[in-house]
Design a protein around this motif. Sequence first.
Motif, mmCIF file in Angstrom:
data_model
loop_
_atom_site.group_PDB
_atom_site.id
_atom_site.type_symbol
_atom_site.label_atom_id
_atom_site.label_comp_id
_atom_site.label_asym_id
_atom_site.label_seq_id
_atom_site.Cartn_x
_atom_site.Cartn_y
_atom_site.Cartn_z
ATOM 1 N N TRP A 120 0.822 -1.201 0.000
ATOM 2 C CA TRP A 120 0.000 0.000 0.000
ATOM 3 C C TRP A 120 0.865 1.263 0.000
ATOM 4 N N ILE A 121 1.867 1.299 0.868
ATOM 5 C CA ILE A 121 2.776 2.455 0.918
ATOM 6 C C ILE A 121 3.560 2.541 -0.386
ATOM 7 N N ALA A 122 4.103 1.430 -0.869
ATOM 8 C CA ALA A 122 4.907 1.435 -2.096
ATOM 9 C C ALA A 122 4.122 2.023 -3.269
ATOM 10 N N GLN A 123 2.851 1.686 -3.366
ATOM 11 C CA GLN A 123 2.022 2.227 -4.445
ATOM 12 C C GLN A 123 1.867 3.736 -4.323
ATOM 13 N N ARG A 124 1.773 4.234 -3.101
ATOM 14 C CA ARG A 124 1.567 5.665 -2.902
ATOM 15 C C ARG A 124 2.832 6.497 -3.112
ATOM 16 N N ILE A 125 3.996 5.894 -2.855
ATOM 17 C CA ILE A 125 5.230 6.683 -2.976
ATOM 18 C C ILE A 125 6.043 6.315 -4.215
ATOM 19 N N GLY A 126 5.526 5.395 -5.027
ATOM 20 C CA GLY A 126 6.226 5.016 -6.250
ATOM 21 C C GLY A 126 7.457 4.164 -6.013
ATOM 22 N N ASP A 127 7.474 3.402 -4.949
ATOM 23 C CA ASP A 127 8.614 2.537 -4.623
ATOM 24 C C ASP A 127 8.482 1.238 -5.412
ATOM 25 N N THR A 128 9.260 1.117 -6.455
ATOM 26 C CA THR A 128 9.233 -0.081 -7.291
ATOM 27 C C THR A 128 10.483 -0.929 -7.112
ATOM 28 N N SER A 129 11.292 -0.615 -6.117
ATOM 29 C CA SER A 129 12.510 -1.378 -5.880
ATOM 30 C C SER A 129 12.162 -2.807 -5.461
ATOM 31 N N ASP A 178 10.863 11.301 0.818
ATOM 32 C CA ASP A 178 11.535 12.182 -0.141
ATOM 33 C C ASP A 178 13.031 11.944 -0.283
ATOM 34 N N ASP A 179 13.632 11.122 0.550
ATOM 35 C CA ASP A 179 15.089 10.928 0.547
ATOM 36 C C ASP A 179 15.538 10.193 -0.726
ATOM 37 N N PRO A 180 16.241 10.897 -1.613
ATOM 38 C CA PRO A 180 16.661 10.250 -2.859
ATOM 39 C C PRO A 180 17.786 9.239 -2.655
ATOM 40 N N ALA A 181 18.459 9.281 -1.498
ATOM 41 C CA ALA A 181 19.559 8.359 -1.237
ATOM 42 C C ALA A 181 19.072 6.969 -0.832
ATOM 43 N N LEU A 182 17.798 6.871 -0.436
ATOM 44 C CA LEU A 182 17.276 5.568 -0.034
ATOM 45 C C LEU A 182 16.922 4.752 -1.272
ATOM 46 N N PRO A 183 17.209 3.464 -1.207
ATOM 47 C CA PRO A 183 16.886 2.630 -2.388
ATOM 48 C C PRO A 183 15.398 2.462 -2.580
#
Length: 183
Positions: A120-129, A178-183
């Motif tokens: 659910w969180i991944a979908q909202r923040i665009g986390d496709t890792s 928002d942290d771009p350094a996180l994978p």
Amino acid sequence: MGRPSTREAIIEAARKLFGQRGYSAVTVKDVAALAGYSPAMVMKVMGSKAKLYAAAAPQVPSSDLQPGLEEPLGFSLVRRILLRRQTEEPEPWAMVALLVQDAPDHEAGQRDLRERYVRWIAQRIGDTSPTRYKSQLVVCIVMGLGAGIRVLGLLHPDEMADEVLIQQYGALVQGIIDDPALP
């Protein structure tokens, strides 16, 4: 809007009771009484207490996304936790850990709830890792707030204005998002 179906009423009653007391402390009779049905009806509709528990496990708190509120997700998540505290609604973020610990099948409960919340969180923040590490961090920090407030009674409204807490804790959650350094 009409009365909920028998199944919906039973599941909602079970969700409330399991969230308050956990699996072991809730009986089918308790659920039946709250839902307004007989224990036999609960068993007929749900099949078993374990199946009832699985159906009643908290859904991802999709109500955390408030339409029309132009606010970053991290702040919105914190705002909804505090709003649920004010209105004495069950807190899904605090219930997750308790429900997993008390699930009739601990490993299956853990897998299911972990996947639901992280997805659910991944979908909202665009986390496709592949690991969804950032999403896992967000779930952990939001669950911590939910449990700290509801289970331990921390950050009581008398100690701090909710809007201040939203800005402070929301910034922590949003910082991870928002942290771009996180994978």
